[in-house]
Design a protein around this motif. Structure first.
Motif, PDB file in Angstrom:
ATOM      1  N   ALA A  64       0.839  -1.205   0.000  1.00 48.15           N
ATOM      2  CA  ALA A  64       0.000   0.000   0.000  1.00 48.15           C
ATOM      3  C   ALA A  64       0.868   1.247   0.000  1.00 48.15           C
ATOM      4  O   ALA A  64       0.631   2.190  -0.768  1.00 48.15           O
ATOM      5  N   PHE A  65       1.901   1.272   0.821  1.00 48.46           N
ATOM      6  CA  PHE A  65       2.765   2.448   0.905  1.00 48.46           C
ATOM      7  C   PHE A  65       3.653   2.553  -0.342  1.00 48.46           C
ATOM      8  O   PHE A  65       3.907   3.655  -0.827  1.00 48.46           O
ATOM      9  N   PHE A  66       4.110   1.425  -0.824  1.00 47.59           N
ATOM     10  CA  PHE A  66       4.904   1.381  -2.061  1.00 47.59           C
ATOM     11  C   PHE A  66       4.081   1.929  -3.234  1.00 47.59           C
ATOM     12  O   PHE A  66       4.552   2.778  -4.007  1.00 47.59           O
ATOM     13  N   GLY A  67       2.854   1.472  -3.340  1.00 43.94           N
ATOM     14  CA  GLY A  67       1.982   1.929  -4.426  1.00 43.94           C
ATOM     15  C   GLY A  67       1.583   3.381  -4.292  1.00 43.94           C
ATOM     16  O   GLY A  67       1.484   4.103  -5.293  1.00 43.94           O
ATOM     17  N   MET A  68       1.356   3.839  -3.062  1.00 46.61           N
ATOM     18  CA  MET A  68       0.994   5.242  -2.864  1.00 46.61           C
ATOM     19  C   MET A  68       2.130   6.156  -3.297  1.00 46.61           C
ATOM     20  O   MET A  68       1.899   7.243  -3.841  1.00 46.61           O
ATOM     21  N   GLY A  69       3.372   5.721  -3.068  1.00 48.00           N
ATOM     22  CA  GLY A  69       4.512   6.498  -3.539  1.00 48.00           C
ATOM     23  C   GLY A  69       4.519   6.604  -5.054  1.00 48.00           C
ATOM     24  O   GLY A  69       4.784   7.681  -5.615  1.00 48.00           O
ATOM     25  N   MET A 241      10.338   3.049 -14.146  1.00 53.16           N
ATOM     26  CA  MET A 241       9.481   2.362 -15.121  1.00 53.16           C
ATOM     27  C   MET A 241       8.679   3.339 -15.973  1.00 53.16           C
ATOM     28  O   MET A 241       8.105   2.939 -16.989  1.00 53.16           O
ATOM     29  N   ARG A 242       8.619   4.609 -15.535  1.00 56.43           N
ATOM     30  CA  ARG A 242       7.780   5.636 -16.169  1.00 56.43           C
ATOM     31  C   ARG A 242       6.331   5.150 -16.291  1.00 56.43           C
ATOM     32  O   ARG A 242       5.665   5.348 -17.313  1.00 56.43           O
ATOM     33  N   PHE A 243       5.891   4.527 -15.220  1.00 59.06           N
ATOM     34  CA  PHE A 243       4.553   3.926 -15.211  1.00 59.06           C
ATOM     35  C   PHE A 243       4.188   3.575 -13.775  1.00 59.06           C
ATOM     36  O   PHE A 243       5.047   3.196 -12.983  1.00 59.06           O
ATOM     37  N   THR A 244       2.930   3.729 -13.442  1.00 59.72           N
ATOM     38  CA  THR A 244       2.437   3.276 -12.139  1.00 59.72           C
ATOM     39  C   THR A 244       1.050   2.681 -12.327  1.00 59.72           C
ATOM     40  O   THR A 244       0.275   3.153 -13.173  1.00 59.72           O
ATOM     41  N   SER A 245       0.741   1.636 -11.589  1.00 59.67           N
ATOM     42  CA  SER A 245      -0.534   0.947 -11.746  1.00 59.67           C
ATOM     43  C   SER A 245      -0.955   0.330 -10.425  1.00 59.67           C
ATOM     44  O   SER A 245      -0.150   0.237  -9.479  1.00 59.67           O
ATOM     45  N   PRO A 246      -2.210  -0.140 -10.322  1.00 61.53           N
ATOM     46  CA  PRO A 246      -2.664  -0.776  -9.083  1.00 61.53           C
ATOM     47  C   PRO A 246      -1.869  -2.019  -8.703  1.00 61.53           C
ATOM     48  O   PRO A 246      -1.896  -2.427  -7.535  1.00 61.53           O
ATOM     49  N   ASP A 247      -1.154  -2.614  -9.649  1.00 63.13           N
ATOM     50  CA  ASP A 247      -0.344  -3.793  -9.326  1.00 63.13           C
ATOM     51  C   ASP A 247       0.691  -3.490  -8.254  1.00 63.13           C
ATOM     52  O   ASP A 247       1.122  -4.388  -7.524  1.00 63.13           O
ATOM     53  N   MET A 248       1.096  -2.216  -8.148  1.00 62.93           N
ATOM     54  CA  MET A 248       2.061  -1.833  -7.118  1.00 62.93           C
ATOM     55  C   MET A 248       1.467  -1.953  -5.719  1.00 62.93           C
ATOM     56  O   MET A 248       2.211  -2.041  -4.734  1.00 62.93           O
ATOM     57  N   LEU A 249       0.133  -1.968  -5.622  1.00 61.41           N
ATOM     58  CA  LEU A 249      -0.529  -2.047  -4.325  1.00 61.41           C
ATOM     59  C   LEU A 249      -1.046  -3.446  -3.999  1.00 61.41           C
ATOM     60  O   LEU A 249      -1.589  -3.660  -2.918  1.00 61.41           O
ATOM     61  N   HIS A 250      -0.911  -4.386  -4.922  1.00 52.18           N
ATOM     62  CA  HIS A 250      -1.479  -5.713  -4.723  1.00 52.18           C
ATOM     63  C   HIS A 250      -0.735  -6.461  -3.618  1.00 52.18           C
ATOM     64  O   HIS A 250       0.459  -6.251  -3.405  1.00 52.18           O
ATOM     65  N   TRP A 251      -1.445  -7.366  -2.940  1.00 53.49           N
ATOM     66  CA  TRP A 251      -0.844  -8.074  -1.812  1.00 53.49           C
ATOM     67  C   TRP A 251       0.350  -8.920  -2.248  1.00 53.49           C
ATOM     68  O   TRP A 251       1.247  -9.195  -1.427  1.00 53.49           O
ATOM     69  N   THR A 252       0.391  -9.329  -3.515  1.00 58.19           N
ATOM     70  CA  THR A 252       1.533 -10.108  -3.987  1.00 58.19           C
ATOM     71  C   THR A 252       2.822  -9.293  -3.940  1.00 58.19           C
ATOM     72  O   THR A 252       3.912  -9.850  -3.775  1.00 58.19           O
ATOM     73  N   LYS A 253       2.704  -7.968  -4.079  1.00 60.56           N
ATOM     74  CA  LYS A 253       3.890  -7.111  -3.953  1.00 60.56           C
ATOM     75  C   LYS A 253       4.385  -7.110  -2.511  1.00 60.56           C
ATOM     76  O   LYS A 253       5.600  -7.126  -2.262  1.00 60.56           O
ATOM     77  N   SER A 254       3.448  -7.101  -1.561  1.00 64.92           N
ATOM     78  CA  SER A 254       3.838  -7.205  -0.153  1.00 64.92           C
ATOM     79  C   SER A 254       4.545  -8.528   0.108  1.00 64.92           C
ATOM     80  O   SER A 254       5.549  -8.583   0.830  1.00 64.92           O
ATOM     81  N   ALA A 255       4.024  -9.608  -0.487  1.00 64.82           N
ATOM     82  CA  ALA A 255       4.641 -10.922  -0.320  1.00 64.82           C
ATOM     83  C   ALA A 255       6.036 -10.957  -0.931  1.00 64.82           C
ATOM     84  O   ALA A 255       6.952 -11.581  -0.383  1.00 64.82           O
ATOM     85  N   THR A 256       6.202 -10.272  -2.061  1.00 64.45           N
ATOM     86  CA  THR A 256       7.525 -10.206  -2.697  1.00 64.45           C
ATOM     87  C   THR A 256       8.525  -9.496  -1.785  1.00 64.45           C
ATOM     88  O   THR A 256       9.660  -9.959  -1.606  1.00 64.45           O
ATOM     89  N   LEU A 257       8.115  -8.379  -1.206  1.00 67.93           N
ATOM     90  CA  LEU A 257       9.001  -7.638  -0.293  1.00 67.93           C
ATOM     91  C   LEU A 257       9.356  -8.480   0.930  1.00 67.93           C
ATOM     92  O   LEU A 257      10.508  -8.500   1.372  1.00 67.93           O
ATOM     93  N   MET A 258       8.374  -9.204   1.456  1.00 63.32           N
ATOM     94  CA  MET A 258       8.644 -10.055   2.610  1.00 63.32           C
ATOM     95  C   MET A 258       9.599 -11.191   2.246  1.00 63.32           C
ATOM     96  O   MET A 258      10.487 -11.553   3.033  1.00 63.32           O
ATOM     97  N   THR A 259       9.433 -11.743   1.041  1.00 61.83           N
ATOM     98  CA  THR A 259      10.337 -12.792   0.575  1.00 61.83           C
ATOM     99  C   THR A 259      11.761 -12.277   0.483  1.00 61.83           C
ATOM    100  O   THR A 259      12.716 -12.970   0.864  1.00 61.83           O
ATOM    101  N   MET A 260      11.922 -11.053  -0.012  1.00 59.75           N
ATOM    102  CA  MET A 260      13.260 -10.448  -0.099  1.00 59.75           C
ATOM    103  C   MET A 260      13.899 -10.307   1.284  1.00 59.75           C
ATOM    104  O   MET A 260      15.087 -10.584   1.458  1.00 59.75           O
ATOM    105  N   VAL A 261      13.097  -9.884   2.252  1.00 55.80           N
ATOM    106  CA  VAL A 261      13.615  -9.705   3.611  1.00 55.80           C
ATOM    107  C   VAL A 261      14.034 -11.048   4.195  1.00 55.80           C
ATOM    108  O   VAL A 261      15.132 -11.189   4.764  1.00 55.80           O
ATOM    109  N   ILE A 262      13.180 -12.050   4.058  1.00 60.77           N
ATOM    110  CA  ILE A 262      13.475 -13.373   4.618  1.00 60.77           C
ATOM    111  C   ILE A 262      14.657 -14.012   3.900  1.00 60.77           C
ATOM    112  O   ILE A 262      15.522 -14.633   4.523  1.00 60.77           O
ATOM    113  N   LEU A 263      14.710 -13.861   2.589  1.00 58.36           N
ATOM    114  CA  LEU A 263      15.802 -14.433   1.804  1.00 58.36           C
ATOM    115  C   LEU A 263      17.142 -13.825   2.194  1.00 58.36           C
ATOM    116  O   LEU A 263      18.151 -14.532   2.336  1.00 58.36           O
TER     117      LEU A 263
END
Length: 329
Positions: A64-69, A241-263
């Motif tokens: 949500a915060f990533f997408g709002m940015g 990317m010169r582009f922004t879309s609702p995909d930046m706010l999707h829960w899968t993006k949160s999961a990706t960020l969490m995966t990066m942290v855990i990895l």
């Protein structure tokens, strides 16, 4: 040990500064864009790590915060030279305007979500952060004035002291500069008394409360700072990317960020950077080899996380310990 750490940090900084030259030397200058994405995602992952790794708050709503940015940049661009946003806020295409706006918006949304969700804990906290992120996702999908599910195309990157932000090398150094500022600020926060209280609350919240410290207030402050960092990352990504879309706010993006942290290693300073680098490099490499890249990526991630018991930071530390042990022997 301290000398080794300082030497390692100095070497890492030299490599980052020489990255465009290294990419060109090895014939992969196009990979510089990937390297820029790694830095941006590491900012978002490090922001999540502040509340997850140091504060013990498992959030599935950081997209949500990533997408709002990202939308802060897109919406200000859409109103640049036209009608003000909401009739009050003029549009802008200047990086020194859009980045602070993205951070303020990310922090404001984090304050709202945190004020409500931090009254709970455990599974309830996870689900509330997820629910808020999905609410914002569907809100922007329905917002036809700003492209709906198609998003906003940013035809020109933000202006920044007359630099050509279409040039990969220039973009790299601009992103690197903001990354360094962010990491230094994060280092100060973690090393401060505030960071010590946050880590103490992760270990034993009741004991910290018995000492007269208010857990809710400290957690909320950390959540707001984390939201501001994620908003900064989203704004930089929108420019990349010169582009922004609702995909930046999707829960899968949160999961990706969490995966990066855990990895990379939960609760470690450079873990999010290593995790972001490993995740994006594997995604790019495996994606070019097979259409089933997500399956193989999942297997590799499982092997690293389960095999290292601390992510890539622990793996590197173990390898370094063995090498130094043999050298002494």
């Amino acid at each position: 040990m301290e000398k080794a750490k300082i030497s390692g940090l100095a070497l890492g900084l030299v490599v980052l500064l020489a990255m465009p030259w290294l990419m060109e030397t090895f014939g992969s200058s196009s990979s510089l864009s990937l390297a820029s994405r790694i830095l941006v995602y590491s900012i978002a992952a490090a922001s999540l790590n502040l509340v997850l790794g140091y504060g013990g708050m498992i959030s599935l709503g950081h997209a949500a915060f990533f997408g709002m940015g990202g939308y802060a940049v897109g919406i200000l661009y859409a109103h640049n030279g036209g009608d003000p946003f909401l009739g009050l806020i003029p549009g802008s295409n200047h990086l020194l305007v859009t980045l602070p706006a993205a951070m303020l918006l990310g922090g404001a949304v984090a304050a709202l979500i945190g004020a409500l969700s931090l009254r709970t804990s455990g599974v309830q906290f996870i689900m509330i952060t997820l629910a808020f992120a999905q609410m914002l996702f569907f809100f922007f999908v329905s917002l036809k004035a700003y492209g709906g599910e198609d998003g906003i195309i940013i035809r020109r990157p933000n202006e920044f002291f007359g630099l050509n932000l279409r040039d990969r090398t220039t973009v790299w150094y601009v992103v690197l500069g903001f990354w360094l500022i962010f990491m230094l600020a994060l280092w100060r926060v973690i090393g401060s008394s505030f960071g010590a209280v946050l880590k103490g609350m992760k270990q034993n919240e009741r004991r910290m409360a018995a000492m007269g410290l208010a857990p809710y207030r400290y957690k909320l402050y950390a959540f707001i700072l984390s939201g501001m960092g994620a908003g900064l990352a989203g704004a930089l990504m929108a420019n990349l990317m010169r582009f922004t879309s609702p995909d930046m706010l999707h829960w899968t993006k949160s999961a990706t960020l969490m995966t990066m942290v855990i990895l990379g290693g939960v609760g470690t300073f450079f873990g999010p950077l290593l995790g972001a680098a490993a995740y994006l490099v594997l995604e790019t490499w495996l994606g070019g080899m097979t259409e089933y890249w997500q399956f193989w990526l999942g297997l590799i991630l499982l092997a690293v996380v389960l095999g290292t018991k601390g992510g890539l930071v622990a793996l590197i530390a173990a390898i370094w310990s063995r090498l130094t042990g043999r050298a002494r022997g």
